[in-house]
Design an enzyme around this catalytic site. Structure first.
Site, PDB file in Angstrom:
ATOM      1  CG  PHE A   1      25.838   7.522  11.003  1.00  0.00           C
ATOM      2  CD1 PHE A   1      25.994   8.847  10.648  1.00  0.00           C
ATOM      3  CD2 PHE A   1      26.405   6.549  10.196  1.00  0.00           C
ATOM      4  CE1 PHE A   1      26.707   9.211   9.514  1.00  0.00           C
ATOM      5  CE2 PHE A   1      27.115   6.893   9.055  1.00  0.00           C
ATOM      6  CZ  PHE A   1      27.273   8.238   8.721  1.00  0.00           C
TER       7      PHE A   1
ATOM      8  CG  HIS B   1      20.478   4.147 -10.047  1.00  0.00           C
ATOM      9  ND1 HIS B   1      20.280   2.995  -9.359  1.00  0.00           N
ATOM     10  CD2 HIS B   1      21.105   3.784 -11.181  1.00  0.00           C
ATOM     11  CE1 HIS B   1      20.769   1.983 -10.042  1.00  0.00           C
ATOM     12  NE2 HIS B   1      21.285   2.423 -11.157  1.00  0.00           N
TER      13      HIS B   1
ATOM     14  CE  LYS C   1      20.270   3.126 -15.115  1.00  0.00           C
ATOM     15  NZ  LYS C   1      21.691   2.906 -15.299  1.00  0.00           N
TER      16      LYS C   1
ATOM     17  CG  HIS D   1      16.436  -0.404 -10.466  1.00  0.00           C
ATOM     18  ND1 HIS D   1      16.366   0.788  -9.786  1.00  0.00           N
ATOM     19  CD2 HIS D   1      17.547  -1.028  -9.986  1.00  0.00           C
ATOM     20  CE1 HIS D   1      17.385   0.874  -8.938  1.00  0.00           C
ATOM     21  NE2 HIS D   1      18.106  -0.215  -9.038  1.00  0.00           N
TER      22      HIS D   1
ATOM     23  CE  LYS E   1      25.001  -2.343 -16.612  1.00  0.00           C
ATOM     24  NZ  LYS E   1      24.363  -2.430 -15.320  1.00  0.00           N
TER      25      LYS E   1
HETATM   26  C1  BG6 Z   1      21.341  -1.374  -7.890  1.00  0.00           C
HETATM   27  C2  BG6 Z   1      21.331  -2.803  -7.430  1.00  0.00           C
HETATM   28  O1  BG6 Z   1      20.206  -0.695  -7.417  1.00  0.00           O
HETATM   29  O2  BG6 Z   1      21.342  -1.335  -9.328  1.00  0.00           O
HETATM   30  C3  BG6 Z   1      22.545  -3.531  -7.978  1.00  0.00           C
HETATM   31  O3  BG6 Z   1      21.339  -2.849  -6.014  1.00  0.00           O
HETATM   32  C4  BG6 Z   1      22.606  -3.404  -9.480  1.00  0.00           C
HETATM   33  O4  BG6 Z   1      22.515  -4.908  -7.616  1.00  0.00           O
HETATM   34  C5  BG6 Z   1      22.483  -1.937  -9.911  1.00  0.00           C
HETATM   35  O5  BG6 Z   1      23.852  -3.935  -9.904  1.00  0.00           O
HETATM   36  C6  BG6 Z   1      22.328  -1.835 -11.406  1.00  0.00           C
HETATM   37  O6  BG6 Z   1      22.399  -0.487 -11.796  1.00  0.00           O
HETATM   38  P1  BG6 Z   1      22.808  -0.089 -13.281  1.00  0.00           P
HETATM   39  O7  BG6 Z   1      22.638   1.386 -13.332  1.00  0.00           O
HETATM   40  O8  BG6 Z   1      24.238  -0.527 -13.464  1.00  0.00           O
HETATM   41  O9  BG6 Z   1      21.900  -0.846 -14.204  1.00  0.00           O
END
Ligand code: BG6
Length: 485
Positions: free
Chosen positions: A89, A172, A176, A234, A340
């Site tokens: 890179f 990300h 969702k 997030h 979770k």
């Molecule tokens: C990531 C974090 O952005 O999101 C991680 O760096 C975390 O530490 C993850 O585990 C959680 O994503 P999800 O979609 O499993 O809630």
């Protein structure tokens, strides 16, 4: 969808590409959503032929997709899209080679699934080797910086080579399904949006709890911590989707402008209010799903001695605007927690007066918006218990909107599937603007500074618990409690 697309994935050998990006692309292709003329060019340091890349991609899919998800016809089609290029890179001559492999009349998308420290030099080299034109898109994974100043540096560097409209910053969570559903829930339902303010809502809870620990990322994670890893991006994005004003339209610029306004209305947590507003914790050894797990300091890769890095954060935040004046937003996120679960809970106010006796069930309405697991929305209500023995007795019932059942699909799409489609289509509505990133860093910087200056200590919590007892106290002192249903 653009007809001829070349998707260059930098860091294709990394964990993110293996676990998320390649499976998402395969699923999109199987569903017929990638178009006929999209090529995927993996870039990483190792030497590999296209055939070897194709073989390793197949192994990755075998490991990361569910049983029965790979079929021969879909695989053959996907395989025909795959190419590989070995690249250092940091070496200019490698980018000249890349330029030679690029064809005219194609939309080029560069996806940087690399450590953020490489973003600047990759953008510079791409530009210097004439790999970038006015239509080239760049996709950046988080984190963008470690604080406001460093995020500005990254954004400034990228902005030298790419226009803002071509920069796709990934969070990300925005990919969702349930997060997008927040827009539908709030803005397509009169019954919800007419009750969405401080006259009806008592408080809001946002929880993102994980059972996993550091997953072999101790070196990285220890320099970051849970506030930067989960809250800055997030949780604050979730908060925006819950609390922002209605955008004028669903255009990306309109949505993003509302999110920025919301972030700027967040009351700073600083030296004056940090003590009653923010708890930081770190997990010690405990049990998860009946199995013993080690504490943070005993994780693989940890250094000896002590670490002051938080793996848990609980916050009480306020949005200083007309809609939300006086409504606390309780945010909580941690590693190695009991379950979770990612969810938003809207707790409505009590009725101003009750006609039921004290002995009868008194429960306020609660709207639970669950992102994972079991994506869906539940409205807790009180109704009459069916019985002839009692005159009028109450019970709690739940209106349940289960997205999985409602969609009649075998699974709910992964966030990255949605995000890839939006990048290819050129729609920024699920990506984070520079202004959002900077406003959220500004808020987090104030909190981090307050923790530092006030020497706010870490509270320990056993792995498998719901976090330190101080986090319970944060909400219980307001006569409320965390929703763990
Ligand atoms: C990531 C974090 O952005 O999101 C991680 O760096 C975390 O530490 C993850 O585990 C959680 O994503 P999800 O979609 O499993 O809630």
């Amino acid at each position: 969808m653009a007809k001829n697309v070349d998707l260059f994935i930098f860091g294709v050998a990394g964990d993110l590409a293996n676990r998320k990006l390649i499976p998402a692309l395969y699923r999109l292709d199987s569903a017929g959503l990638l178009g006929d003329n999209l090529r995927i060019i993996g870039l990483a340091r190792g030497e590999m032929s296209d055939e070897e890349f194709s073989r390793s991609t197949r192994e990755i899919l075998n490991q990361n997709l569910g049983e029965g998800e790979i079929c021969d016809i879909a695989w053959t089609c996907f395989q025909n899209r795959l190419y590989y290029m070995s690249i250092n890179f940091e070496k200019a001559e490698n980018y000249a080679d890349l330029n030679c492999r690029m064809e005219s009349n194609r939309l080029n998308i560069f996806y940087l699934a690399t450590p953020p420290s490489l973003f600047g030099s990759i953008c510079h080299q791409l530009h210097a080797s004439a790999c970038v034109d006015g239509s080239t898109r760049i996709v950046l994974e988080k984190p963008i910086g470690q604080d406001l100043a460093s995020s500005r540096d990254v954004n400034d560097t990228v902005a030298q080579y790419f226009e803002e409209r071509n920069i796709y910053r990934i969070d990300h969570y925005l990919g969702k399904e349930t997060v997008q559903n927040l827009l539908a829930l709030r803005f397509a339902n009169r019954v919800i949006n007419s009750q969405w303010d401080n006259t009806c809502i008592d408080h809001v809870q946002i929880t993102a709890a994980e059972t996993v620990g550091i997953e072999g990322r101790w070196g990285y994670y220890d320099s970051v911590g849970q506030l930067r890893d989960m809250v800055q991006n997030h949780l604050l994005q979730l908060l925006c989707m819950v609390a922002m004003e209605p955008p004028n339209t669903l255009e990306a610029d309109e949505i993003r402008a509302e999110k920025v306004k919301l972030l700027r209305a967040l009351r700073p947590i600083n030296g004056e209010n940090v003590e009653g507003s923010a708890i930081r914790g770190q997990y010690s050894a405990g049990w998860i799903s009946g199995k013993p797990v080690v504490g943070y300091m005993e994780e693989k890769g940890s250094r000896t001695g002590d670490s002051e890095t938080e793996t848990f954060v609980a916050l009480k935040a306020f949005v200083d605007n007309w809609r939300w004046a006086g409504v606390p937003f309780y945010l909580r996120t941690g590693k190695r927690m009991n379950a979770k679960v990612t969810q938003v809970v809207i707790a409505y106010k009590d009725n101003p007066h009750t006609i039921f006796s004290d002995s009868q069930l008194q429960a306020s309405n609660r709207l639970v918006i669950r992102l994972q697991p079991n994506e869906g929305i539940q409205l807790e209500m009180v109704s009459k218990k069916q019985s002839l023995k009692e005159r009028l007795n109450l019970e709690k019932r739940v209106l349940n909107l289960d997205f999985f059942e409602a969609s009649r699909l075998s699974r709910i799409a992964d966030a990255y599937e949605r995000l890839f489609l939006e990048v290819i289509n050129g729609d920024q509505w699920l990506f984070v603007s520079r202004d959002e990133i900077e406003a959220s860093w500004q808020w987090c910087d104030s909190l981090l500074r307050a923790w530092r200056e006030k020497n706010i200590d870490l509270k320990r919590y056993g792995a498998g618990s719901w976090g330190p007892s101080k986090a319970e106290m944060l909400i219980e002192k307001d006569q409320r409690s965390w929703y763990e249903g």
